[in-house]
Enzyme design. Structure first.
Site, mmCIF file in Angstrom:
data_model
loop_
_atom_site.group_PDB
_atom_site.id
_atom_site.type_symbol
_atom_site.label_atom_id
_atom_site.label_comp_id
_atom_site.label_asym_id
_atom_site.label_seq_id
_atom_site.Cartn_x
_atom_site.Cartn_y
_atom_site.Cartn_z
ATOM 1 N N CYS A 41 0.867 -1.177 0.000
ATOM 2 C CA CYS A 41 0.000 0.000 0.000
ATOM 3 C C CYS A 41 0.905 1.229 0.000
ATOM 4 C CB CYS A 41 -0.865 -0.040 1.259
ATOM 5 S SG CYS A 41 -1.750 1.479 1.603
ATOM 6 N N HIS A 42 0.407 2.334 -0.539
ATOM 7 C CA HIS A 42 1.237 3.534 -0.623
ATOM 8 C C HIS A 42 1.689 4.019 0.753
ATOM 9 C CE1 HIS A 42 2.474 7.697 -1.463
ATOM 10 N NE2 HIS A 42 2.961 7.113 -2.533
ATOM 11 N N THR A 43 0.899 3.725 1.791
ATOM 12 C CA THR A 43 1.289 4.135 3.153
ATOM 13 C C THR A 43 2.603 3.480 3.571
ATOM 14 O OG1 THR A 43 -1.046 4.371 3.661
ATOM 15 C CG2 THR A 43 0.445 4.325 5.529
ATOM 16 N N HIS A 63 0.922 -3.875 5.929
ATOM 17 C CA HIS A 63 -0.295 -3.823 6.748
ATOM 18 C C HIS A 63 -1.537 -4.245 5.971
ATOM 19 C CE1 HIS A 63 -0.179 0.032 4.681
ATOM 20 N NE2 HIS A 63 -1.490 0.105 4.852
ATOM 21 N N GLU A 64 -1.353 -4.684 4.738
ATOM 22 C CA GLU A 64 -2.512 -5.110 3.937
ATOM 23 C C GLU A 64 -2.268 -6.579 3.620
ATOM 24 O OE1 GLU A 64 -4.286 -2.083 1.029
ATOM 25 O OE2 GLU A 64 -3.567 -3.644 -0.290
ATOM 26 N N CYS A 93 -11.611 -2.366 20.114
ATOM 27 C CA CYS A 93 -11.553 -3.065 21.407
ATOM 28 C C CYS A 93 -12.943 -3.509 21.857
ATOM 29 C CB CYS A 93 -10.914 -2.172 22.470
ATOM 30 S SG CYS A 93 -11.975 -0.802 23.024
ATOM 31 N N CYS A 96 -14.510 0.733 24.429
ATOM 32 C CA CYS A 96 -14.363 2.180 24.654
ATOM 33 C C CYS A 96 -15.580 2.939 24.102
ATOM 34 C CB CYS A 96 -13.079 2.693 24.010
ATOM 35 S SG CYS A 96 -13.124 2.706 22.206
ATOM 36 N N CYS A 99 -15.859 2.677 20.275
ATOM 37 C CA CYS A 99 -16.345 1.384 19.780
ATOM 38 C C CYS A 99 -17.836 1.211 20.053
ATOM 39 C CB CYS A 99 -15.544 0.244 20.391
ATOM 40 S SG CYS A 99 -13.882 0.072 19.690
ATOM 41 N N CYS A 107 -11.202 3.718 17.715
ATOM 42 C CA CYS A 107 -11.005 3.041 19.001
ATOM 43 C C CYS A 107 -9.950 3.752 19.858
ATOM 44 C CB CYS A 107 -10.577 1.605 18.730
ATOM 45 S SG CYS A 107 -10.148 0.657 20.194
ATOM 46 N N ARG A 111 -6.565 2.711 17.938
ATOM 47 C CA ARG A 111 -6.592 3.510 16.711
ATOM 48 C C ARG A 111 -5.190 3.597 16.116
ATOM 49 N NH1 ARG A 111 -8.394 9.502 18.268
ATOM 50 N NH2 ARG A 111 -9.974 8.288 19.348
ATOM 51 N N CYS A 171 -6.989 -2.832 3.918
ATOM 52 C CA CYS A 171 -6.635 -1.408 4.006
ATOM 53 C C CYS A 171 -7.252 -0.630 2.856
ATOM 54 C CB CYS A 171 -5.125 -1.197 4.051
ATOM 55 S SG CYS A 171 -4.690 0.561 4.020
ATOM 56 N N ARG A 366 -2.351 -2.485 -7.147
ATOM 57 C CA ARG A 366 -1.987 -3.365 -6.044
ATOM 58 C C ARG A 366 -1.123 -4.511 -6.575
ATOM 59 N NH1 ARG A 366 -2.485 0.052 -3.109
ATOM 60 N NH2 ARG A 366 -3.617 0.209 -1.138
#
Length: 373
Positions: A41-43, A63-64, A93, A96, A99, A107, A111, A171, A366
């Site tokens: 992913c670009h992130t 993360h994907e 979670c 909270c 959530c 969250c 988060r 993601c 992707r």
């Protein structure tokens, strides 16, 4: 402890290095998962370059992804070894105020935190090389054959869903699609402008089409992206570089005063301002999705708000990871959401740096990385 391969980023902007890492067992409220497919992913690229963000190295990015639970830590009751899952960069979670709110997915506990390179439970990493810690990224670190993730950042999904396709829902595709359908909410027959036609922007366009928008205008400085964007419902395009006036003025002229909705997916502060200023007064809504430079400031005249334009932001398309993502996977299984057209490349894990090359050249939407290769 499991020993496995991981692609480690030792310093900003340098190719990832395949290393043998030790992955510790999951602690309380954590799971250890075997990653089968991950995508870039670009992130990941943004934080790997570390130009506009805090550098945290050495680090395992990614993360994907999609994988299978290998083991669970103390207190984990809703996941078991063998479950098919998507790890997600933000969590739920379930306890909270966020959530429990129907409006928020931010969250308190889980988060997104881009600077944290350790687990919440004890402030330590679960990855080491010869005893030295390697930092986590976004609580997921999927560029490793095994990773440890907080249970609140794991969506349990239909085991029949192909992980090499649905991994992109953890993601980018959910982020863009949700930004449109959950946050912008374009009425049927409305006009929508999408800023940035990478994978997230195209997913936003797909969301506009699914919502019944009558005109989808794509905005990008890379004209090569326009042809691809037609597959996602964009029929008109604006390249800001082709005009000697602000792109928001160009769009206002094209649409008799502005679009009904806009979704910004670039992270460029000028694009964010343009996306807001190009929506129609009285009812226009602009949604910001892109992650800005940490020093960026948003400047616009207050009259733009007083004239009844709305500016919203969203993380992860307003989806709650555990509650909502299984249903998005079902949309794919029911053929209501097409994922194949987002997947343009595929490489074995040993050639992960090729995926970075494709993205840096703007060639891929992707690229799926097969962990067994």
């Amino acid at each position: 402890v499991i020993r496995c391969r991981a692609a480690v980023s030792w310093e900003a902007g340098k190719p990832l290095v395949m290393e043998e890492v030790e992955v510790a067992p999951p602690q309380a409220m954590e799971v250890r998962m075997k990653i089968l497919y991950t995508s870039l992913c670009h992130t990941d690229v943004y934080f790997w370059e570390a130009k506009g963000q805090t550098p945290v190295f050495p680090r395992i990015f990614g993360h994907e992804a999609g994988g299978i639970i290998e083991s669970v830590g103390e207190g984990v009751t809703e996941l078991a070894p063998g479950d098919h899952v998507l790890p997600i960069f933000t969590g739920e979670c379930k306890e909270c105020a966020h959530c429990k709110s129907e409006e928020s997915n931010m969250c308190d506990l889980l988060r997104i935190n881009t600077d944290r390179g350790v687990m919440i439970n004890d402030g330590k990493s679960r990855f080491t090389i010869n005893g030295k810690p390697i930092y986590h990224f976004l609580g997921t670190s999927t560029f490793s054959e095994y990773t440890v993730v907080h249970v609140g950042c794991v969506a349990k999904i239909n085991p029949l869903a192909p992980l090499d396709k649905v991994c992109v829902l953890s993601c980018g595709i959910s982020t863009g699609f949700g930004a449109t359908v959950n946050v912008a909410k374009p009425p049927k027959g409305s006009t929508v402008a999408v800023f940035g036609l990478g994978a997230v922007g195209l997913a936003a366009a797909e969301g506009a089409r699914a919502s019944g928008a009558s005109r989808i205008i794509g905005v990008d400085v890379n004209p090569k992206r326009f042809e691809e964007a037609m597959k996602f419902g964009c029929a008109e395009f604006v390249n800001p570089m082709d005009h000697d006036k602000p792109v928001q003025e160009v769009i206002a002229e094209m649409t008799n005063g502005g679009v009904d909705r806009s979704v910004e997916c670039t992270g460029n502060i000028n694009a964010m301002i343009s996306a807001f200023e190009c929506v129609h007064d009285g009812w226009g809504v602009a949604v910001l999705v892109g992650v800005p430079h940490k020093e960026a400031e948003f400047k616009t005249h207050p009259m733009n708000f007083l004239n009844e334009r709305t500016l919203k932001g969203t993380f992860f398309g307003n989806y709650k990871p555990r509650s909502d993502i299984p249903a998005v996977v079902e949309k794919y299984m029911n053929k209501e959401l097409e994922l194949e057209k987002f997947i343009t490349h595929s490489v074995p894990f040993s050639e992960i740096n090729k995926a970075f090359g494709y993205m840096l050249k703007g060639e891929s939407l992707r690229c799926i990385i097969h962990m067994d290769g």
